[in-house]
Design an enzyme around this catalytic site. Structure first.
Site, PDB file in Angstrom:
ATOM      1  CB  ALA A 216      -6.710   5.095   5.438  1.00  0.00           C
TER       2      ALA A 216
ATOM      3  N   GLY B 260      -1.185   4.931  -4.536  1.00  0.00           N
ATOM      4  CA  GLY B 260      -1.880   3.731  -4.965  1.00  0.00           C
ATOM      5  C   GLY B 260      -1.327   2.471  -4.331  1.00  0.00           C
ATOM      6  CB  ALA B 261      -2.226  -0.600  -3.749  1.00  0.00           C
TER       7      ALA B 261
ATOM      8  CE  LYS C  29      -1.551  -1.659   3.821  1.00  0.00           C
ATOM      9  NZ  LYS C  29      -2.241  -1.796   5.123  1.00  0.00           N
TER      10      LYS C  29
ATOM     11  CB  ALA D 225      -1.342  10.018  -2.015  1.00  0.00           C
TER      12      ALA D 225
ATOM     13  CG  ASP E  46      -7.124  -0.701  10.040  1.00  0.00           C
ATOM     14  OD1 ASP E  46      -6.014  -1.201   9.767  1.00  0.00           O
ATOM     15  OD2 ASP E  46      -7.326  -0.006  11.055  1.00  0.00           O
TER      16      ASP E  46
END
Length: 307
Positions: free
Chosen positions: A265, A239-240, A234, A237, A267
């Protein structure tokens, strides 16, 4: 981002979430803390705990969810369980009259948060608690473990038993790496040995740096796939990233949203990811659902969905 969480639909089976239940004292600061003086803030007492938050966000998506945890025999413990039950979470939560319910002071400012933690009764979570909860959830399909349970020696047995029992029962498993500082204390090698071959490992950028080194999320995710079947890093801001042993690599940008409080956030992100993935979604769709819930979470104060 507007509106509430999107229901996950009937494909997502029961998820058992194991880990902490706490009271969050959230202070959203108007400026950086003034050491030795006063800093204006909006302060709110609310339910928290990584596992409890994830369970609440799963319930908000209409995913059947059972939370396995521990609270004190105090008013705070009763309130935390009542909140979660009201949100639709089935609580397999043990009460310990001689221990306080956990408390976390959260200082939120400039898109970041600092936490001061007393885990309290969470340290009493036991392997027997886990076995009893799983015996009571024959419809469980997936087990999600908050690594806070593993990162403290007092509760580690419960975390290790959760993963072992899930394997014995044929459940898929996921672990959220929880927090960089305690990961450093236990060491990457030990932690990775505890979670080896989980189906899904989630880590934020700081946690991934502890576990895999470096600063580049794609490289970190790939480096961790020998230890976990699927890895999600993660990046807030940014993204992932998803990487898995099959060679799949997916990058999804974050949704743009005005940030109010980042507490919880990650979680919410985990809950969105699990609701989609356990329900059969492909990596892109799972990451998109995760980002959607993360955006809802950062736009509000506190770590839980609106009741």
């Amino acid at each position: 981002m507007t509106g509430g969480p999107v229901p996950a639909g009937p494909g997502a089976g029961r998820v058992v979430v194991v880990g902490d239940v706490v009271t969050d004292v959230v202070a959203v600061l108007a400026a950086a803390p003034a050491t030795g003086s006063d800093t204006p803030a909006r302060i709110r007492f609310t339910g928290g705990g990584q596992a409890a938050n994830t369970a609440a966000w799963l319930a908000a998506q209409r995913v059947p969810v059972t939370l396995v945890g521990a609270v004190g025999g105090d008013d705070a413990g009763r309130a935390r369980v009542a909140e979660l039950t009201g949100l639709g979470v089935d609580c397999a939560v043990t009460r310990h009259p001689d221990a306080p319910t956990g408390t976390v002071i959260v200082l939120a400012a400039a898109g970041e948060r600092t936490m001061v933690t007393e885990r309290g009764a969470n340290l009493r979570l036991s392997a027997a608690d886990v076995d009893a909860a799983l015996a009571g959830t024959p419809d469980a399909r997936h087990l999600h473990l908050s690594a806070y349970t593993l990162l403290d020696a007092a509760s580690r047995g419960a975390g290790l038993r959760a993963l072992a029992a899930a394997h014995e029962r044929g459940l898929t498993t996921s672990v959220d790496a929880a927090s960089a500082a305690p990961l450093r204390r236990v060491g990457a090698a030990a932690f990775l040995s505890w979670v080896r071959d989980v189906d899904l490992l989630l880590a934020n950028a700081d946690e991934a740096a502890v576990l895999a080194g470096g600063v580049e999320a794609v490289a970190q995710a790939r480096a961790l796939t020998p230890m976990a079947r699927r890895v999600v890093v993660k990046r807030g801001a940014a993204g992932a990233v998803w990487a898995d042993r099959a060679g799949t690599l997916v990058e999804v940008p974050a949704r743009r949203v005005d940030v109010v409080d980042v507490t919880g956030a990650g979680d919410a992100f985990a809950a969105g990811l699990l609701a989609a993935w356990v329900g059969g979604a492909a990596p892109v769709a799972a990451l998109e659902r995760a980002g959607e819930l993360g955006a809802v979470a950062v736009a509000t104060v506190g770590a839980r969905p609106a009741g």
